[in-house]
Write a protein that holds these residues in place. Sequence first.
Motif, mmCIF file in Angstrom:
data_model
loop_
_atom_site.group_PDB
_atom_site.id
_atom_site.type_symbol
_atom_site.label_atom_id
_atom_site.label_comp_id
_atom_site.label_asym_id
_atom_site.label_seq_id
_atom_site.Cartn_x
_atom_site.Cartn_y
_atom_site.Cartn_z
ATOM 1 N N PRO A 1 -14.771 7.937 7.980
ATOM 2 C CA PRO A 1 -15.358 7.073 6.953
ATOM 3 C C PRO A 1 -16.257 7.807 5.975
ATOM 4 O O PRO A 1 -16.505 7.318 4.878
ATOM 5 N N SER A 2 -16.764 8.957 6.354
ATOM 6 C CA SER A 2 -17.585 9.782 5.470
ATOM 7 C C SER A 2 -17.516 11.219 5.962
ATOM 8 O O SER A 2 -17.058 11.487 7.080
ATOM 9 N N VAL A 3 -17.948 12.148 5.118
ATOM 10 C CA VAL A 3 -17.908 13.568 5.481
ATOM 11 C C VAL A 3 -19.112 13.881 6.365
ATOM 12 O O VAL A 3 -20.256 13.626 5.978
ATOM 13 N N PRO A 4 -18.890 14.417 7.570
ATOM 14 C CA PRO A 4 -20.006 14.697 8.483
ATOM 15 C C PRO A 4 -21.018 15.677 7.896
ATOM 16 O O PRO A 4 -20.693 16.515 7.051
ATOM 17 N N GLU A 5 -22.246 15.565 8.358
ATOM 18 C CA GLU A 5 -23.324 16.424 7.866
ATOM 19 C C GLU A 5 -22.996 17.900 8.063
ATOM 20 O O GLU A 5 -23.335 18.732 7.214
ATOM 21 N N ARG A 6 -22.357 18.245 9.146
ATOM 22 C CA ARG A 6 -22.058 19.669 9.396
ATOM 23 C C ARG A 6 -21.084 20.214 8.355
ATOM 24 O O ARG A 6 -21.174 21.372 7.956
ATOM 25 N N TYR A 7 -20.145 19.379 7.877
ATOM 26 C CA TYR A 7 -19.255 19.801 6.808
ATOM 27 C C TYR A 7 -20.027 19.956 5.504
ATOM 28 O O TYR A 7 -19.790 20.884 4.737
ATOM 29 N N LEU A 8 -20.957 19.031 5.253
ATOM 30 C CA LEU A 8 -21.745 19.124 4.025
ATOM 31 C C LEU A 8 -22.550 20.413 3.994
ATOM 32 O O LEU A 8 -22.661 21.069 2.949
ATOM 33 N N ARG A 9 -23.136 20.783 5.140
ATOM 34 C CA ARG A 9 -23.891 22.042 5.203
ATOM 35 C C ARG A 9 -22.982 23.224 4.909
ATOM 36 O O ARG A 9 -23.359 24.165 4.211
ATOM 37 N N GLN A 10 -21.786 23.185 5.464
ATOM 38 C CA GLN A 10 -20.831 24.269 5.224
ATOM 39 C C GLN A 10 -20.430 24.325 3.754
ATOM 40 O O GLN A 10 -20.353 25.400 3.148
ATOM 41 N N LEU A 11 -20.199 23.150 3.157
ATOM 42 C CA LEU A 11 -19.787 23.084 1.760
ATOM 43 C C LEU A 11 -20.881 23.538 0.799
ATOM 44 O O LEU A 11 -20.601 23.883 -0.349
ATOM 45 N N ALA A 12 -22.140 23.529 1.258
ATOM 46 C CA ALA A 12 -23.263 23.966 0.432
ATOM 47 C C ALA A 12 -23.665 25.415 0.700
ATOM 48 O O ALA A 12 -24.606 25.922 0.079
ATOM 49 N N THR A 13 -22.961 26.079 1.590
ATOM 50 C CA THR A 13 -23.311 27.455 1.965
ATOM 51 C C THR A 13 -22.883 28.453 0.897
ATOM 52 O O THR A 13 -21.755 28.406 0.399
ATOM 53 N N VAL A 14 -23.777 29.368 0.556
ATOM 54 C CA VAL A 14 -23.501 30.433 -0.409
ATOM 55 C C VAL A 14 -23.766 31.777 0.264
ATOM 56 O O VAL A 14 -24.773 31.949 0.956
ATOM 57 N N VAL A 15 -22.865 32.718 0.065
ATOM 58 C CA VAL A 15 -23.044 34.105 0.523
ATOM 59 C C VAL A 15 -22.834 34.986 -0.703
ATOM 60 O O VAL A 15 -21.692 35.156 -1.153
ATOM 61 N N PRO A 16 -23.894 35.508 -1.298
ATOM 62 C CA PRO A 16 -23.756 36.277 -2.536
ATOM 63 C C PRO A 16 -22.688 37.359 -2.443
ATOM 64 O O PRO A 16 -22.652 38.138 -1.496
#
Length: 202
Positions: free
Chosen positions: A53-68
């Motif tokens: 029904p919604s994107v889990p918080e753990r996916y959101l954290r992954q989707l916001a991850t940046v590695v220069p």
Amino acid sequence: MTTTPRTRVRTALLPAGPVRLMSLAGGEIEPVRQVFAGLSPASRWLRFHTGMPSVPERYLRQLATVVPGERHVVVALAGGEAVGHGEFTRERGEPARAEIALAVHDSWHGRGVGLALISELAALAAALGIDEFTCSTLRENTPVRAWLRRCGATVHGDGVDFRFDVAALLAAVREHGPHAVAAHPPASAPRTESSERSTACA
């Protein structure tokens, strides 16, 4: 190694109005949450292959991850709301190649946001020496597959994998403008498998 700019903000003038393209510094979950909260059940299915029904918080954290220098995330903002999310991740063992993933708020489909995101990602990737993008999409996702071909992508492997040249995409946008490849934008944007490899691309 040159690192990707972490605070780059650019305005794209789309037919629907101006959209700001902002590179994330990493960990900014709220704009990512706004984008993925705007996906319909069908769009979530195409993206994650599950009826959640919604994107889990753990996916959101992954989707916001940046590695220069390795993983970069751009969000598209319109009127203070995040309406699109784009990312690329440099492939292990293939530093000149990166997987891309896009998602656009359902209410913004067909307005050029996907192309604006992919063009911004291409410019940032080119600065890092990345010359090829890859992504995969389901066979039944014909709008996305057609859109990828308009972006210059070609099919590889078993028919679900696409590759396209970063420089050629940027040249096409510069020469012909965004409508050259965005005349009929996709119903949902291409994505690559996540690092958890939970799904194939939509």
